[in-house]
Design a protein around this motif. Structure first.
Motif, PDB file in Angstrom:
ATOM      1  N   THR A  17      -0.319  14.002  11.746  1.00  0.00           N
ATOM      2  CA  THR A  17      -0.475  13.799  10.309  1.00  0.00           C
ATOM      3  C   THR A  17       0.684  12.934   9.831  1.00  0.00           C
ATOM      4  O   THR A  17       1.842  13.234  10.114  1.00  0.00           O
ATOM      5  CB  THR A  17      -0.484  15.146   9.560  1.00  0.00           C
ATOM      6  N   PHE A  18       0.348  11.870   9.115  1.00  0.00           N
ATOM      7  CA  PHE A  18       1.335  10.904   8.639  1.00  0.00           C
ATOM      8  C   PHE A  18       1.500  11.013   7.125  1.00  0.00           C
ATOM      9  O   PHE A  18       0.505  11.002   6.408  1.00  0.00           O
ATOM     10  CB  PHE A  18       0.878   9.473   8.963  1.00  0.00           C
ATOM     11  N   PRO A  19       2.739  11.053   6.626  1.00  0.00           N
ATOM     12  CA  PRO A  19       2.947  11.062   5.178  1.00  0.00           C
ATOM     13  C   PRO A  19       2.666   9.678   4.586  1.00  0.00           C
ATOM     14  O   PRO A  19       2.531   8.691   5.324  1.00  0.00           O
ATOM     15  CB  PRO A  19       4.424  11.431   5.038  1.00  0.00           C
ATOM     16  N   GLU A  20       2.612   9.608   3.270  1.00  0.00           N
ATOM     17  CA  GLU A  20       2.385   8.326   2.578  1.00  0.00           C
ATOM     18  C   GLU A  20       3.427   7.282   2.931  1.00  0.00           C
ATOM     19  O   GLU A  20       3.168   6.091   2.863  1.00  0.00           O
ATOM     20  CB  GLU A  20       2.406   8.540   1.063  1.00  0.00           C
ATOM     21  N   SER A  21       4.630   7.725   3.303  1.00  0.00           N
ATOM     22  CA  SER A  21       5.741   6.804   3.551  1.00  0.00           C
ATOM     23  C   SER A  21       5.551   5.921   4.781  1.00  0.00           C
ATOM     24  O   SER A  21       6.191   4.876   4.898  1.00  0.00           O
ATOM     25  CB  SER A  21       7.052   7.591   3.678  1.00  0.00           C
ATOM     26  N   VAL A  22       4.677   6.292   5.717  1.00  0.00           N
ATOM     27  CA  VAL A  22       4.494   5.501   6.940  1.00  0.00           C
ATOM     28  C   VAL A  22       3.752   4.205   6.608  1.00  0.00           C
ATOM     29  O   VAL A  22       2.617   4.232   6.134  1.00  0.00           O
ATOM     30  CB  VAL A  22       3.751   6.295   8.036  1.00  0.00           C
ATOM     31  N   THR A  23       4.417   3.074   6.877  1.00  0.00           N
ATOM     32  CA  THR A  23       3.845   1.764   6.569  1.00  0.00           C
ATOM     33  C   THR A  23       3.695   0.871   7.793  1.00  0.00           C
ATOM     34  O   THR A  23       3.053  -0.173   7.709  1.00  0.00           O
ATOM     35  CB  THR A  23       4.707   1.025   5.521  1.00  0.00           C
TER      36      THR A  23
END
Length: 182
Positions: free
Chosen positions: A95-101
Motif C-alpha cells: 500500500t502506497f501513500p499519496e506522497s509516492v510520486t
C-alpha cells in the motif's frame, strides 16, 4: 553494483557511519535478508523497522525480502528506489501513500507472490515499464479521485480501489442485525 548478489545466508545488514554510497542491486536476490540496521551517526542512510531508507526517509532503498508480507509504505516516502523490493518472495501486497510520486526500475522483480498494489494517490512516474518481471499476478488498485491511471500500469491491470465493509458492518448498516439479532 551486485556486491552481495545471491548471498542467501545474509540475514542482517549493519550500515556503519562511514558508509556513504550503496550502489544498485547490492543486495539483489538475498532471499534470507531480514533486517537493516543503520548507525545513527550515518549521514546518508536510515533504517525504519528494518527497512533501508535515505536519511530524510523519502526514498525507500531496500525492503528485506523475508519480512515484507503485506507492506505499508510509510507516509512521506516519495520514491521507491531501483530494485527496492526485488526478490521479496513473501511480498503479497503493498500500500502506497499519496506522497509516492516515483518508482525506480525493476522495483518488484521476482515478487512472485505479489497480487495487489494499492495506491492512495495519483499514478506515480515509473523509470521503466519493466517493474514486474516474474510477478505475473499483480493487480493495481487506485482511488476514484486519483488521476493518471489507465486500464494498465506497467503492463499490469488496474482496478478501482473500493473498500468493502466487513460482514458485521454490512449487517449493522443494512438493518439485518436489527431484524435478526440472533
Amino acid at each position: 553494483d551486485h556486491a552481495f548478489l545471491g548471498c542467501n545466508g545474509l540475514t542482517n545488514i549493519y550500515i556503519s557511519k562511514s558508509v556513504t554510497v550503496i550502489e544498485n542491486d547490492v543486495f539483489l536476490a538475498c532471499d534470507g535478508l531480514e533486517t537493516f540496521t543503520v548507525d545513527e551517526l550515518n549521514t546518508r542512510y536510515a533504517s525504519v523497522n528494518g527497512v533501508l531508507f535515505d536519511k530524510s526517509q523519502t526514498t525507500l532503498i531496500k525492503c528485506p525480502g523475508t519480512t515484507c508480507g503485506d507492506y505499508l509504505v510509510p507516509n512521506g516516502t516519495t520514491t521507491i528506489g531501483e530494485s527496492a523490493f526485488d526478490y521479496c518472495l513473501g511480498l503479497k501486497s503493498v500500500t502506497f501513500p499519496e506522497s509516492v510520486t516515483n518508482i525506480g526500475k525493476n522495483a518488484f522483480w521476482w515478487c512472485t507472490n505479489l497480487t495487489g498494489m494499492y495506491f492512495e494517490g495519483n499514478a506515480p512516474a515509473i523509470a521503466s515499464t519493466d517493474l514486474f518481471y516474474k510477478a505475473t499476478n499483480v493487480t493495481i488498485y487506485y482511488r476514484a479521485e486519483a488521476t493518471g491511471w489507465g486500464s494498465t500500469f506497467a503492463g499490469c491491470p488496474t482496478a478501482l480501489w473500493v473498500e468493502q465493509p466487513t460482514y458485521q458492518d454490512w449487517a449493522r448498516i443494512s438493518g439485518l442485525l436489527d431484524k435478526f439479532p440472533d
